[in-house]
Structures are given as C-alpha cells and as structure tokens.
Scaffold this motif. Structure first.
Motif, PDB file in Angstrom:
ATOM      1  N   GLY A   1       0.794  -1.228   0.000  1.00 49.00           N
ATOM      2  CA  GLY A   1       0.000   0.000   0.000  1.00 49.00           C
ATOM      3  C   GLY A   1       0.823   1.274   0.000  1.00 49.00           C
ATOM      4  N   VAL A   2       2.145   1.151  -0.180  1.00 44.34           N
ATOM      5  CA  VAL A   2       3.029   2.320  -0.126  1.00 44.34           C
ATOM      6  C   VAL A   2       3.747   2.475  -1.468  1.00 44.34           C
ATOM      7  N   ASN A   3       3.819   3.704  -1.977  1.00 45.19           N
ATOM      8  CA  ASN A   3       4.577   3.992  -3.188  1.00 45.19           C
ATOM      9  C   ASN A   3       6.047   4.155  -2.822  1.00 45.19           C
ATOM     10  N   LEU A   4       6.892   3.272  -3.357  1.00 44.63           N
ATOM     11  CA  LEU A   4       8.281   3.209  -2.897  1.00 44.63           C
ATOM     12  C   LEU A   4       9.268   3.705  -3.951  1.00 44.63           C
ATOM     13  N   MET A   5      10.284   4.415  -3.508  1.00 46.15           N
ATOM     14  CA  MET A   5      11.385   4.789  -4.385  1.00 46.15           C
ATOM     15  C   MET A   5      12.682   4.660  -3.586  1.00 46.15           C
ATOM     16  N   SER A   6      13.715   4.107  -4.224  1.00 47.45           N
ATOM     17  CA  SER A   6      14.986   3.902  -3.519  1.00 47.45           C
ATOM     18  C   SER A   6      16.111   3.894  -4.538  1.00 47.45           C
ATOM     19  N   MET A   7      17.246   4.430  -4.163  1.00 41.53           N
ATOM     20  CA  MET A   7      18.414   4.353  -5.032  1.00 41.53           C
ATOM     21  C   MET A   7      18.734   2.889  -5.341  1.00 41.53           C
ATOM     22  N   GLY A   8      18.370   2.019  -4.404  1.00 41.09           N
ATOM     23  CA  GLY A   8      18.605   0.595  -4.601  1.00 41.09           C
ATOM     24  C   GLY A   8      17.857   0.021  -5.795  1.00 41.09           C
ATOM     25  N   PHE A   9      16.781   0.706  -6.253  1.00 41.79           N
ATOM     26  CA  PHE A   9      16.041   0.221  -7.435  1.00 41.79           C
ATOM     27  C   PHE A   9      16.843   0.473  -8.712  1.00 41.79           C
ATOM     28  N   LEU A  10      17.701   1.479  -8.657  1.00 40.46           N
ATOM     29  CA  LEU A  10      18.349   1.943  -9.892  1.00 40.46           C
ATOM     30  C   LEU A  10      19.746   1.357 -10.076  1.00 40.46           C
ATOM     31  N   ILE A  11      20.303   0.806  -9.022  1.00 46.65           N
ATOM     32  CA  ILE A  11      21.655   0.256  -9.124  1.00 46.65           C
ATOM     33  C   ILE A  11      21.610  -1.245  -8.894  1.00 46.65           C
ATOM     34  N   ASP A  12      22.674  -1.926  -9.280  1.00 50.83           N
ATOM     35  CA  ASP A  12      22.718  -3.369  -9.081  1.00 50.83           C
ATOM     36  C   ASP A  12      22.881  -3.670  -7.605  1.00 50.83           C
ATOM     37  N   GLU A  13      22.157  -4.671  -7.123  1.00 48.96           N
ATOM     38  CA  GLU A  13      22.244  -5.045  -5.712  1.00 48.96           C
ATOM     39  C   GLU A  13      23.675  -5.473  -5.391  1.00 48.96           C
ATOM     40  N   GLY A  14      24.168  -5.026  -4.279  1.00 46.75           N
ATOM     41  CA  GLY A  14      25.493  -5.450  -3.847  1.00 46.75           C
ATOM     42  C   GLY A  14      26.616  -4.579  -4.388  1.00 46.75           C
ATOM     43  N   ARG A  15      26.306  -3.704  -5.385  1.00 49.58           N
ATOM     44  CA  ARG A  15      27.343  -2.838  -5.931  1.00 49.58           C
ATOM     45  C   ARG A  15      27.459  -1.581  -5.072  1.00 49.58           C
ATOM     46  N   PRO A  16      28.664  -1.188  -4.707  1.00 53.47           N
ATOM     47  CA  PRO A  16      28.774   0.047  -3.915  1.00 53.47           C
ATOM     48  C   PRO A  16      28.542   1.282  -4.787  1.00 53.47           C
ATOM     49  N   VAL A  17      27.972   2.326  -4.188  1.00 57.28           N
ATOM     50  CA  VAL A  17      27.817   3.616  -4.861  1.00 57.28           C
ATOM     51  C   VAL A  17      28.938   4.510  -4.346  1.00 57.28           C
ATOM     52  N   ILE A  18      29.964   4.690  -5.176  1.00 55.46           N
ATOM     53  CA  ILE A  18      31.132   5.443  -4.720  1.00 55.46           C
ATOM     54  C   ILE A  18      31.016   6.864  -5.255  1.00 55.46           C
ATOM     55  N   TRP A  19      30.319   7.694  -4.496  1.00 56.75           N
ATOM     56  CA  TRP A  19      30.012   9.051  -4.936  1.00 56.75           C
ATOM     57  C   TRP A  19      30.477  10.061  -3.914  1.00 56.75           C
ATOM     58  N   ARG A  20      30.890  11.206  -4.425  1.00 54.49           N
ATOM     59  CA  ARG A  20      31.167  12.326  -3.532  1.00 54.49           C
ATOM     60  C   ARG A  20      29.867  13.098  -3.294  1.00 54.49           C
ATOM     61  N   GLY A  21      29.913  13.981  -2.283  1.00 55.03           N
ATOM     62  CA  GLY A  21      28.724  14.705  -1.827  1.00 55.03           C
ATOM     63  C   GLY A  21      27.817  15.310  -2.891  1.00 55.03           C
ATOM     64  N   PRO A  22      28.360  16.133  -3.820  1.00 52.15           N
ATOM     65  CA  PRO A  22      27.466  16.816  -4.762  1.00 52.15           C
ATOM     66  C   PRO A  22      26.585  15.855  -5.562  1.00 52.15           C
ATOM     67  N   MET A  23      27.076  14.633  -5.807  1.00 53.41           N
ATOM     68  CA  MET A  23      26.277  13.636  -6.521  1.00 53.41           C
ATOM     69  C   MET A  23      25.037  13.245  -5.713  1.00 53.41           C
ATOM     70  N   LEU A  24      25.162  13.301  -4.382  1.00 52.40           N
ATOM     71  CA  LEU A  24      24.050  12.926  -3.513  1.00 52.40           C
ATOM     72  C   LEU A  24      22.846  13.833  -3.740  1.00 52.40           C
ATOM     73  N   SER A  25      23.118  15.140  -3.834  1.00 58.66           N
ATOM     74  CA  SER A  25      22.026  16.090  -4.025  1.00 58.66           C
ATOM     75  C   SER A  25      21.361  15.877  -5.371  1.00 58.66           C
ATOM     76  N   LYS A  26      22.179  15.527  -6.395  1.00 63.10           N
ATOM     77  CA  LYS A  26      21.609  15.259  -7.719  1.00 63.10           C
ATOM     78  C   LYS A  26      20.709  14.024  -7.671  1.00 63.10           C
ATOM     79  N   ALA A  27      21.164  12.982  -6.978  1.00 60.83           N
ATOM     80  CA  ALA A  27      20.374  11.753  -6.862  1.00 60.83           C
ATOM     81  C   ALA A  27      19.066  12.042  -6.136  1.00 60.83           C
ATOM     82  N   LEU A  28      19.136  12.881  -5.119  1.00 62.37           N
ATOM     83  CA  LEU A  28      17.937  13.229  -4.356  1.00 62.37           C
ATOM     84  C   LEU A  28      16.939  13.953  -5.248  1.00 62.37           C
TER      85      LEU A  28
END
Lengths: 211, 211
Positions: free
Chosen positions: B40-67
């Motif tokens: 019953g909940v509409n879900l969104m997660s960075m985990g949907f867009l990347i491969d499971e188990g793969r690390p996201v090696i990003w610096r800060g400014p990328m975080l705001s873009k992802a958000l």
C-alpha cells in the motif's frame, strides 16, 4: 607500541565522549595540532576542534579538507616518538571520507565493523567491494553487537547467527551487546571485561602488519 | 491516505531489502520513474536503480543530484492519486543530503530516530539543532532498540533508560529490540506484533500534519 587513533566521523565524533576528553588540544611551535594522549593512545578528533553539541553542517568536499587537516596538520610524533600505527575510525558508507582515504592515503589495511543483522552485512559487503576494487588490503571483519547475554546467562543471537560469514572475510572478533558497554559514559573498567575479544583482534592486526 | 516512501540513503538503501523488491521500476511516458507500489506504499529507492550489492562510490554533490532525481524525477501520482504524504528516510548526520533537503525542499516536519545510547542521542541532538537552526518544524523523536525483551519476559534497558529525554523532544514511539524484527529478511507478519508502537507514531504524525 606507539598508537594513534583518528576519529574521522566529522558529523558524529565519538572519541571526546568515549575517552571523556573536555580540553582542547595544544598548538605546537610548527603550527600543527598536538594530539591528546589518553589511556596510552594519541587521539585526534573533529570533536576536539568544534564546540560540543554543535552540528557540523558541511558538504562533502569539506570532509576531505578536514581529513587532510587531521592527518597532515597533526603533530603525530609530538612525544618524540614516531607512530607505529595510526587507526582511522570512519563512519559507515562509501562516500567522500572513504574515497579520499582510499585514493589519497597509503592505507595498510581495512577492518570492517558490522552487526550481524543481514541489512547491515549487505551494506558492509558494498564497502568491502569498494575498498577491494581500489586495491586496498583487507584485514577482516569485526562482529559488533554479536550476541546478547541474558540475565540467566543465555546467549541470544539477537541479529541472527553467522550472517557476517556472507562477507567471506575472517572474523577477527565478536563483541557482545552488553549493558555495561552500551551504557558506559566513557571508556572505563567495563571495557576490560572484553579483554579477550580485543586481544584476539589486536593479535590479528599485529600479525597482518608483520606479514 | 496515499503514502510515498523515499529511501534517501544512497550508500545503504534498505527499502529493496525490507520490502523484498527485486524488480526494476518502470519508466512512464513522461520519462519519469514510476514508484513501486507494495504493502500500500509507493516506494522509491536508489537501490532500485543500481545493481544489488554494488557500492555507490560518490562524492557529496552527486548525492544532491540523486535526491533531486528521486523526488522530481519520480511519477509520484502515477496511480492518478496525489500523494497525501511523502516520507523521506535519510541516513544519520548533518551532511549533503540533510542540507539539501532542509534548504531546497519544503519539509513539513522531521522525526528523529535514535537508540537510547548516550553517544547516539548526543549525535541526534546535533541533527536536531541543525534542522532547528534552518527553521524546519520538528515532530518528535522515536526510540529504536528501546529495550530488549528477555526470554523470561524481563524488559532490559540495554542502552540505558530515558536518555532520549536529553533531546527534549516528545517521544512518539518506543520500538523494542526484538529478534523477530532484527532477523526479519523483509517486512512480514512480525512487524504487526509492533502494531501498537506504530499506531501511536502514525497518530502523532497525523495530528501534527492536521494542526
């Protein structure tokens, strides 16, 4: 052994609290910051430089600058003794601090700390993968909150058993979830009840460094 | 009520794991991403867009873009129903994600989640201070791992009692440290044993929004 401990968690530094340190570090003649010596360890923490309780509202690039300041801007040999080992305690993740450490510093080895909870282990595996891909040697894994000791002496695997095995790393130590540790205001005698866990860990690290 | 849940923890997204979601979200005609509807909940997660188990090696400014991508780039009303509430789950801290949320988004209120451990509460107080200073309304605090229920039924305050009172916020709910929850592979029936804790929380949030 001359040991340094650097608290690289800028948003939630724990060293001032855990070691019960209230004073500010001195500045040496060479304009570097002297670490604070306590319990035989040379300590440095962002918490020494900011007011207690004040949030550090910084974006990522500032983190790398702070890390540089806390490594090269600190008089690590101020007791006329070279450091044998510098332990850098980071927050979890694969962000700015980790990327800077892995690419700009010469790291001898990484130890991963996680609870055995599956979700936490999955996140840890991602960090392991990042450091592996960047060619940083990996020492092993420490299981924190490994189990809870009930009043009756019963050992409860609150977060599940052997989940950290999924990370396929040597388990260097299992630290139990204990009220005496969890509620300790700072590092005191209660920590010595865990002497065995930590000796095992220290021995594994020493062996790794010597080989 | 039409509820959305956005997992803003880019380094350790937990929604795919907790809701047991393996599929990728669809892309709508307007090129926006459709959230995944589950429980019953509409879900969104960075985990949907990347491969499971793969690390996201990003610096800060990328975080705001992802958000930005996960808020404005998502078709939150794709079921032809406007969202009544969007819950954004962030990692702890006062870094890029928090600063971007507090300054670039219109936030109705913040709920802080912490264990009662003194060190964790101290870090939480810093986050509270950051959001207060930036003028964001604060709803209250949730005590996670509030106590452990032993086999004998004895309630143990593993991390100490009433430490979250130091944050001087209304305690909206106390979630116990339970094996059934801690070891749950994903959200299943075990969560319903905590119905009372969560109803209390939901009621407090509803009251806050309506007033």
């Amino acid at each position: 052994m001359n040991v340094g401990l650097l608290d690289a968690d800028v948003y939630g530094p724990s060293i001032p609290h855990l070691f019960g340190i209230k004073q500010k570090p001195d500045i040496a003649d060479n304009n570097k910051i002297n670490p604070i010596l306590k319990a035989g360890v040379n300590l440095m923490s962002m918490g020494f430089l900011i007011d207690e309780g004040r949030p550090v509202i910084w974006r990522g690039p500032m983190l790398s600058k702070a890390l540089f300041q806390m490594t090269y801007g600190v008089n690590w040999c101020f007791n006329d003794r070279e450091l044998d080992i510098l332990i850098i305690d980071t927050p979890p993740g694969t962000g700015d601090i980790h990327l800077t450490l892995a690419t700009k510093y010469l790291i001898d080895g990484v130890i991963f700390v996680t609870t055995p909870q599956l979700l936490a282990v999955k996140d840890t595996i991602k960090s392991i993968e990042m450091f592996s891909e960047l060619g940083i040697p990996i020492i092993g894994i420490v299981e924190n909150m490994s189990y809870f000791l009930e009043s009756t002496g019963l050992k409860k695997d609150v977060f599940g058993k052997n989940k950290t095995k999924l990370a396929e790393l040597e388990c260097l130590a299992r630290i139990p979830l204990m009220e005496s540790i969890a509620q300790a205001e700072y590092i005191d005698n209660s920590i010595f009840s865990l002497k065995d866990c930590f000796s095992e860990l220290a021995f594994a690290v020493k062996t790794f460094i010597e080989n």
